[in-house]
Design a protein around this motif. Structure first.
Motif, PDB file in Angstrom:
ATOM      1  N   PHE B 316       0.833  -1.199   0.000  1.00 16.79           N
ATOM      2  CA  PHE B 316       0.000   0.000   0.000  1.00 16.79           C
ATOM      3  C   PHE B 316       0.875   1.260   0.000  1.00 16.79           C
ATOM      4  O   PHE B 316       0.634   2.208  -0.746  1.00 16.79           O
ATOM      5  CB  PHE B 316      -0.879  -0.044   1.257  1.00 16.79           C
ATOM      6  N   THR B 317       1.884   1.232   0.855  1.00 20.11           N
ATOM      7  CA  THR B 317       2.756   2.396   0.989  1.00 20.11           C
ATOM      8  C   THR B 317       3.626   2.569  -0.254  1.00 20.11           C
ATOM      9  O   THR B 317       3.722   3.667  -0.814  1.00 20.11           O
ATOM     10  CB  THR B 317       3.648   2.220   2.247  1.00 20.11           C
ATOM     11  N   GLU B 318       4.215   1.486  -0.700  1.00 19.59           N
ATOM     12  CA  GLU B 318       5.087   1.514  -1.886  1.00 19.59           C
ATOM     13  C   GLU B 318       4.352   2.016  -3.125  1.00 19.59           C
ATOM     14  O   GLU B 318       4.922   2.735  -3.954  1.00 19.59           O
ATOM     15  CB  GLU B 318       5.598   0.097  -2.167  1.00 19.59           C
ATOM     16  N   LYS B 319       3.090   1.619  -3.241  1.00 19.11           N
ATOM     17  CA  LYS B 319       2.333   1.969  -4.445  1.00 19.11           C
ATOM     18  C   LYS B 319       1.674   3.338  -4.333  1.00 19.11           C
ATOM     19  O   LYS B 319       0.975   3.757  -5.257  1.00 19.11           O
ATOM     20  CB  LYS B 319       1.267   0.895  -4.722  1.00 19.11           C
ATOM     21  N   GLY B 320       1.830   3.999  -3.194  1.00 19.56           N
ATOM     22  CA  GLY B 320       1.276   5.347  -3.029  1.00 19.56           C
ATOM     23  C   GLY B 320      -0.237   5.402  -3.134  1.00 19.56           C
ATOM     24  O   GLY B 320      -0.807   6.279  -3.792  1.00 19.56           O
ATOM     25  N   ILE B 321      -0.900   4.466  -2.477  1.00 16.20           N
ATOM     26  CA  ILE B 321      -2.365   4.382  -2.607  1.00 16.20           C
ATOM     27  C   ILE B 321      -3.069   5.624  -2.046  1.00 16.20           C
ATOM     28  O   ILE B 321      -4.032   6.118  -2.638  1.00 16.20           O
ATOM     29  CB  ILE B 321      -2.906   3.107  -1.911  1.00 16.20           C
ATOM     30  N   THR B 322      -2.579   6.129  -0.920  1.00 11.90           N
ATOM     31  CA  THR B 322      -3.232   7.301  -0.330  1.00 11.90           C
ATOM     32  C   THR B 322      -3.224   8.474  -1.323  1.00 11.90           C
ATOM     33  O   THR B 322      -4.244   9.131  -1.534  1.00 11.90           O
ATOM     34  CB  THR B 322      -2.521   7.693   0.988  1.00 11.90           C
ATOM     35  N   ARG B 323      -2.074   8.696  -1.943  1.00  9.70           N
ATOM     36  CA  ARG B 323      -1.972   9.778  -2.937  1.00  9.70           C
ATOM     37  C   ARG B 323      -2.915   9.511  -4.116  1.00  9.70           C
ATOM     38  O   ARG B 323      -3.622  10.402  -4.591  1.00  9.70           O
ATOM     39  CB  ARG B 323      -0.522   9.881  -3.418  1.00  9.70           C
ATOM     40  N   ARG B 324      -2.948   8.266  -4.579  1.00  6.50           N
ATOM     41  CA  ARG B 324      -3.812   7.939  -5.717  1.00  6.50           C
ATOM     42  C   ARG B 324      -5.288   8.164  -5.387  1.00  6.50           C
ATOM     43  O   ARG B 324      -6.056   8.658  -6.209  1.00  6.50           O
ATOM     44  CB  ARG B 324      -3.609   6.471  -6.127  1.00  6.50           C
ATOM     45  N   ILE B 325      -5.698   7.759  -4.168  1.00  5.31           N
ATOM     46  CA  ILE B 325      -7.089   7.980  -3.769  1.00  5.31           C
ATOM     47  C   ILE B 325      -7.362   9.477  -3.706  1.00  5.31           C
ATOM     48  O   ILE B 325      -8.367   9.973  -4.232  1.00  5.31           O
ATOM     49  CB  ILE B 325      -7.397   7.309  -2.402  1.00  5.31           C
ATOM     50  N   SER B 326      -6.453  10.202  -3.105  1.00  5.47           N
ATOM     51  CA  SER B 326      -6.610  11.648  -2.981  1.00  5.47           C
ATOM     52  C   SER B 326      -6.776  12.306  -4.357  1.00  5.47           C
ATOM     53  O   SER B 326      -7.679  13.108  -4.571  1.00  5.47           O
ATOM     54  CB  SER B 326      -5.395  12.225  -2.240  1.00  5.47           C
ATOM     55  N   GLU B 327      -5.938  11.929  -5.298  1.00  9.17           N
ATOM     56  CA  GLU B 327      -6.020  12.500  -6.652  1.00  9.17           C
ATOM     57  C   GLU B 327      -7.350  12.171  -7.310  1.00  9.17           C
ATOM     58  O   GLU B 327      -7.974  13.023  -7.949  1.00  9.17           O
ATOM     59  CB  GLU B 327      -4.869  11.973  -7.512  1.00  9.17           C
ATOM     60  N   SER B 328      -7.793  10.914  -7.144  1.00  9.00           N
ATOM     61  CA  SER B 328      -9.044  10.489  -7.767  1.00  9.00           C
ATOM     62  C   SER B 328     -10.235  11.263  -7.199  1.00  9.00           C
ATOM     63  O   SER B 328     -11.129  11.700  -7.934  1.00  9.00           O
ATOM     64  CB  SER B 328      -9.227   8.987  -7.553  1.00  9.00           C
TER      65      SER B 328
END
Lengths: 339, 339
Positions: B316-328
């Motif tokens: 989750f951290t490596e793939k930057g999921i939080t940033r991706r969700i935020s952008e979406s």
């Protein structure tokens, strides 16, 4: 003719008319009843010609049309006056039959039932009850498919109707009624279940509190009360999950020679298990709260399923369930008026 | 120390602290991460003394209190500032860890996560996602337990967050997103699902329409979207039903000598099947929509389950999921503002 008249939709379901007619004829074993087969006269006659049966207890009610699964329920009921469903429901309205079994389109059957047969006075919404297999026997899940946006008062009535059905038709004394919820504690759940909890708690049924979904398959309650969205999800999920799991078992067993031999030896055990999840053992789903009984049989019903649905209709009629439900609901209404 | 810091609640769950600490130590196999063990210092130290591990990548964060399953979540979070859950969540808030895993009380964890870590800007409600086994692999069920009274807009966001998680953490390209419903047709369902259908249809996710519950166990969708009441019922029902069914198989197999022998031969196959429904294989449930990752591990988690939950955190951290969700989510908000 005998005293109880059960109407059967000869044209509804995946295996109509063959299996339906076969099941209806099989049901004549019970001498208390007569069958009214509703459908295309030539088709039903041809099917009947395969069997020996007491002709004095079978009558064909001609109906030229069929309502399909893809039709809009209300429109179909209004337009197709000569359909097997509308004709069958009219038999109840006119008092020519005490119950009607159909394996046809669910939406049209439930809509038609409410419009044509009508609700028992005081019943807010009729509800569909389904017997779900569990580790100890069965749970009666109500509402399993009729009213998707339910109000708290509906669920109180489902509980009462379900308890009466289970007590008298399934012979379980003082059935344990649980509210399907996401936690055992009374403050758990959504707006609907929180309100319903209070209503059930002060009612005269044997309310055992919230039932978590994980305890349902273990047999935690005899009657499980919920809104139709949740109930239908649970019902359909059970069907799919049992199928998927049996498929997974099969796949695993076929994966090695040793387990293949094991599977052959254990075959009888698996057949028994499959039977536990076989809807034909259980019969149809009663639509409770109407002036007469309407039973929705599973779309894939075979003769055995139809026969067992007819058996439930006979019990229902003999035990006077409609009157009992009416009295239970009336009592509440009188109480409300005097309070 | 390595670059990714995962905080683990050493005191939460039925098998704490033993299995939790064991799992956390096991997770150190992955050289990318360091572990922050949150709990009573003496207890954690004693547990750690059983293992050989890279001490440079383990740190104990002292927390004297524990929040129990029976405590009122909001009150517990407010009062027990020195609990492992509050301390662990504060590590996320202060940026000392990127993710927090707990097998403790669900309500307190979710409430605390929202209060302490906070939502990603634009996210209406964080949601809990759970991987449910099916005949072909897994479905990601979201929301499986956070917001019981959901609005249509929440479910649209669940769909987006779930699709991102499944695509990047589970490596399924363009995951198929289905709306859990009581019929396949778009006009089916309750008020909520009817509105959600319209929102999903016009979104940029790979929406495949309504999914009937019976098709879920057969693997009809990668992401299954629903309100938390329905989701939690399905989740818990799966647990109970698998247990009941395996119990019924066992009972059937023990019913005759022949099938007993069969059962012995097929033992390996059954172990494999049990494994398919073993939550420890799957890891925990991510609580999506927060500024950092919080993972709810099953209450009965063993070391293996904790290790696999930590593995999910790393991905989750490596793939930057939080940033991706935020952008979406931001993209939608900008769109709304300019419309």
């Amino acid at each position: 003719m005998a005293e109880i008249f059960i109407a059967v939709d000869a044209m509804g379901g995946d295996n109509a008319p063959k299996e339906i007619v076969k099941g209806a004829v099989g049901a004549l074993e019970d001498k208390r009843l007569s069958i009214l087969l509703v459908g295309r006269e030539d088709v039903v006659k041809r099917e009947l010609s395969s069997y020996k049966y007491d002709a004095g207890r079978v009558k064909i009610i001609g109906a030229a049309e069929i309502i399909g699964n893809d039709e809009q329920p209300t429109a179909a009921i209004r337009k197709k006056k000569d359909s097997s469903v509308v004709k069958g429901l009219n038999l109840l309205k006119e008092g020519q039959a005490q119950a009607f079994v159909s394996a046809g389109a669910t939406g049209a059957l439930l809509t038609g039932a409410t419009l044509i047969v009508g609700r028992i006075k005081g019943v807010e919404r009729p509800a569909l009850g389904t017997l779900l297999p569990n580790a100890k026997g069965f749970s009666f899940l109500i509402d399993s498919g009729a009213n998707v946006d339910a109000k708290p008062g509906y669920l109180l009535q489902y509980a009462k109707m379900g308890a009466i059905y289970v007590e008298y038709v399934l012979n379980i004394k003082k059935p344990r009624v649980g509210l399907l919820n996401i936690g055992a504690e009374r403050e758990k759940g959504n707006t609907l279940t929180k309100e319903v909890y209070g209503l059930l708690e002060t009612s005269d049924i044997n309310f055992i509190g919230n039932i978590e979904a994980r305890d349902m398959p273990l047999g935690a309650a005899d009657v499980v009360v919920c809104d139709a969205f949740t109930g239908n999800v649970v019902l359909k999920y059970t069907e799919g999950f049992a199928k998927a799991m049996l498929g997974m078992i099969k796949k695993e067993l076929m994966s090695s020679m040793l387990s293949k031999i094991g599977a052959v030896l254990a075959k009888g055990a698996f057949e028994n298990l499959k039977k536990s999840f076989d809807y034909s053992e259980v019969g149809g789903a009663p639509f409770l709260g109407l002036k007469a009984l309407v039973v929705k049989a599973h779309g894939s019903s075979d003769a055995k399923a139809i026969q067992s649905a007819v058996r439930l209709c006979t019990e229902f009629t003999e035990k006077g369930i409609t009157r009992r439900i009416s009295e239970s609901i009336q009592k509440d209404n009188i109480k409300e008026e005097t309070e």
